[in-house]
Design an enzyme around this catalytic site. Structure first.
Site, PDB file in Angstrom:
ATOM      1  N   SER A  18       1.016  -1.074  -0.013  1.00 21.80           N
ATOM      2  CA  SER A  18       0.051  -0.192   0.253  1.00 21.80           C
ATOM      3  C   SER A  18       1.026   1.555   0.226  1.00 21.80           C
ATOM      4  O   SER A  18       1.882   1.702   0.364  1.00 21.80           O
ATOM      5  CB  SER A  18      -1.090   0.182   1.103  1.00 21.80           C
ATOM      6  OG  SER A  18      -1.661   1.163   1.195  1.00 21.80           O
ATOM      7  N   LYS A  68     -14.393  -3.305   1.557  1.00 27.04           N
ATOM      8  CA  LYS A  68     -15.226  -2.080   1.034  1.00 27.04           C
ATOM      9  C   LYS A  68     -17.461  -2.174   1.775  1.00 27.04           C
ATOM     10  O   LYS A  68     -17.860  -1.085   1.415  1.00 27.04           O
ATOM     11  CB  LYS A  68     -14.681  -2.667   0.162  1.00 27.04           C
ATOM     12  CG  LYS A  68     -13.523  -0.755  -0.486  1.00 27.04           C
ATOM     13  CD  LYS A  68     -13.966  -0.842  -1.582  1.00 27.04           C
ATOM     14  CE  LYS A  68     -11.983   0.079  -1.503  1.00 27.04           C
ATOM     15  NZ  LYS A  68     -11.892   0.937  -2.640  1.00 27.04           N
ATOM     16  N   PRO A 147     -19.849 -13.519 -15.692  1.00 31.65           N
ATOM     17  CA  PRO A 147     -21.015 -12.664 -16.175  1.00 31.65           C
ATOM     18  C   PRO A 147     -21.366 -12.373 -15.064  1.00 31.65           C
ATOM     19  O   PRO A 147     -22.289 -11.286 -15.442  1.00 31.65           O
ATOM     20  CB  PRO A 147     -21.980 -13.645 -16.923  1.00 31.65           C
ATOM     21  CG  PRO A 147     -20.942 -14.975 -16.956  1.00 31.65           C
ATOM     22  CD  PRO A 147     -19.812 -14.738 -15.770  1.00 31.65           C
TER      23      PRO A 147
END
Ligand code: S3P
Length: 445
Positions: A18, A68, A147
Site C-alpha cells: 500500500s 469495502k 457474467p
C-alpha cells in the site's frame, strides 16, 4: 500545527504494497497536521473483533479489499457517496463515505454522450460504471470474466435509472469510444499484460486504466502512442486520498495547498517507480539513438543501463564485426537472444538498449512482455539513421550500401511498430526523447 497526534490508518488484506501511508503522511505534513497513518492488516474474520476498537481509537480510517462492503454493518450510517456505490472506503466518526468516485472524477475522463466499454465488474469497476452513468454516457458495455458480476452491476445501474447497459463476455470484441480498465491485467510485476488486444484501440478515442502501478500500463502507453487521450490510475489514487483528508479535517482549507499537493502527486509517481522497478527496452533501427537515449534515461531514472550489443561482445569476447564474420548473422542472433534473456531475468530495474534487430526477431517481443518488460520504440527516419551511422563502424548490416539498408529499414519498420508499447520520435535530440518517455510515465520533466 495541532499538538495532539491524530491517528489514521487503512484496514484491509493484503496491505504490504500500500502507498497510503506515503500519501497521507505527506499530505498531513503539508497541511500542518500532526498525524500518523498506519496499516492494519485484517482478514474478513478479524473485523468483528478489531473494528469496534479501531472505531474508538482512530480519528478516521480507509478501507480496502476485502472490507469495502462488509464494514457497512459496523457503522452508524452511510454518507450519500457510500450509498451510491454501496461501498465504503473512508470512515469518520462512525460514518462511511466513498471517495473513490471523486478520485475517478478528478481524472476527467471524457464520458458524456460516449459509448463506454468497461472491462471488469469488480469493486473498482463498480465505481467507474456508476460515474460513467452519472456523467451522461450514452451506453455502457460491461465485459467481465464473471457474467454474474456484470449482471449485478447492470442492476445497480438500473437502480440509478440507467438502463443503456450491455453485458458481454470478457472475450467479446465489442469496444466503445472510451475504454475503461477495471481489472488488474497489466499491473506490476506482470506489466506485459493487456486487458484487451491492442487492435481494439482502433475505434476508441480515450482510455482510462485504474492501475497506477506502473504509472502508465502497457494499455495506456499503446493508447498514448496512437494519439488517444489516455490516463492511468495514479491521479485517482491520489485524489481519493486528498478527499479522505478533507473529510477527516473539515476545519482545514485544502484549496490553499494546491501547489503542495501537486508536488506530492509527483513524488508519488517516482515512489511507484522506486517500489515497482521496470525493465524498459529501447528498440529501433540502427542510428535511432537507443544507446545514447538509454544511457540518459537510466541516469534520469537513477537505474542501471545495459547496452545489449555490449553484453553480446562481452559474452563472445569478440567484436560485433568479428561475430558476424566468424559465426554469421545466425550465430550473432543466438548470442543476442541469450543475452536478452539473461538481462530480462536479472532482478531490479533496468534500461536496456536492444540492438536494432533484437526486438524484431521471432518471439523476442513476447519474451520481453512475458518477463515484465515494456518496449519503447525510437522511430527515426532512414536519412537520420544513416547520417548517424555514417562511419558504418561496428555495423556489418550497413556495409552493403544504401539500397540494402533502405530495404532492411522498410522491412523492419512495421515490425518495430507492432512490437512497440510506447512510440517516440527518435529524430529529436536525446534529451527531448528522454523527456517524452518520462512524460508518458507521468514523471515530471
Ligand atoms: C543490428 C544492429 C546493431 C547490432 C548488430 C545488428 C541490427 O545494433 O546489434 O550490428 O540487426 O539492426 P545498433 O542498432 O545498436 O546499431
Amino acid at each position: 500545527m495541532s499538538t495532539t497526534l491524530r491517528r489514521f490508518g487503512l484496514i484491509g488484506k493484503p496491505l504490504q504494497h500500500s502507498l497510503s501511508p506515503f500519501i497521507h503522511e505527506r499530505i498531513m505534513d503539508a497541511a500542518g497536521i500532526k498525524g500518523e497513518y498506519k496499516l492494519y492488516e485484517l482478514g474478513e474474520g478479524d473485523l468483528a473483533r478489531e473494528l469496534p476498537k479501531l472505531l474508538n481509537e482512530l480519528d478516521g480510517f480507509n478501507c480496502t479489499i476485502p472490507h469495502k462492503l462488509q464494514v457497512r454493518s459496523f457503522l452508524k450510517g452511510l454518507d450519500s457517496s457510500a450509498q451510491l456505490y454501496g461501498a465504503v472506503n473512508t470512515v469518520y466518526r462512525g460514518v462511511g463515505y466513498n471517495t473513490d468516485g471523486f478520485g475517478f472524477q478528478s481524472s476527467c475522463v471524457p464520458l458524456r454522450g460516449k459509448r463506454v466499454c468497461l472491462i471488469g465488474a469488480g469493486g473498482v469497476a463498480r465505481v467507474l460504471a456508476v460515474e460513467a452513468a452519472r456523467a451522461g454516457a450514452r451506453e455502457i458495455v460491461i465485459r467481465a470474466r464473471r457474467p454474474e458480476r456484470a449482471l449485478e452491476l447492470a442492476s445497480l445501474l438500473a437502480g440509478l435509472g440507467f438502463s443503456q447497459v450491455k453485458c458481454l463476455d470478457f472475450q467479446a470484441r465489442e469496444s466503445g469510444d472510451v475504454l475503461l480498465n477495471g481489472t488488474p491485467v497489466g499491473m506490476w510485476p506482470d506489466v506485459g499484460g493487456l486487458p484487451v488486444p491492442a487492435e481494439e484501440l482502433a475505434g476508441a478515442a480515450a482510455v482510462f486504466d485504474t492501475i497506477y502501478n506502473p504509472t502508465a500500463t502497457r494499455l495506456v502507453l499503446k493508447a498514448k502512442s496512437k494519439g488517444l487521450w489516455a490516463r492511468g490510475g495514479l491521479k485517482m489514487l491520489f485524489a481519493q486520498a486528498v478527499a479522505a483528508q478533507r473529510i477527516w479535517h473539515p476545519e482545514l482549507d485544502f484549496g490553499l495547498l494546491q501547489g503542495e499537493l501537486a508536488r506530492i502527486e509527483q513524488e508519488l509517481a517516482w515512489e511507484v517507480l522506486k517500489r515497482s522497478p521496470l525493465k524498459l527496452v529501447l528498440s529501433g533501427f540502427m542510428g535511432a539513438g537507443k544507446t545514447h537515449v538509454g544511457g540518459l534515461l537510466a541516469q534520469r531514472l537513477g537505474i542501471p543501463f545495459v547496452d545489449l550489443d555490449e553484453a553480446v561482445t562481452r559474452r563472445a569476447q569478440l567484436s560485433i564485426a568479428e561475430i558476424f564474420s566468424q559465426l554469421g548473422e545466425e550465430g550473432f542472433r543466438q548470442l543476442e537472444r541469450e543475452c536478452l534473456e539473461a538481462e530480462l531475468s536479472s532482478s531490479g530495474p533496468l534500461v536496456l538498449a536492444a540492438g536494432g534487430g533484437a526486438v524484431v526477431q521471432g518471439g523476442a517481443a513476447q519474451l520481453i512482455h512475458d518477463r515484465g518488460g515494456l518496449i519503447i520504440y525510437l522511430d527515426v527516419s532512414l536519412e537520420t539513421a544513416l547520417a548517424r551511422c555514417a562511419s558504418g563502424e561496428g555495423r556489418p548490416l550497413l556495409q552493403k550500401g544504401r539500397e540494402a539498408a533502405a530495404a532492411l529499414y522498410a522491412q523492419r519498420r512495421p515490425l518495430y511498430k507492432a512490437a512497440a508499447d510506447l512510440w517516440v520520435d527518435g529524430n529529436e535530440q536525446a534529451a527531448v526523447v528522454v523527456d517524452a518517455i518520462l512524460a508518458a510515465f507521468e514523471l515530471e520533466v
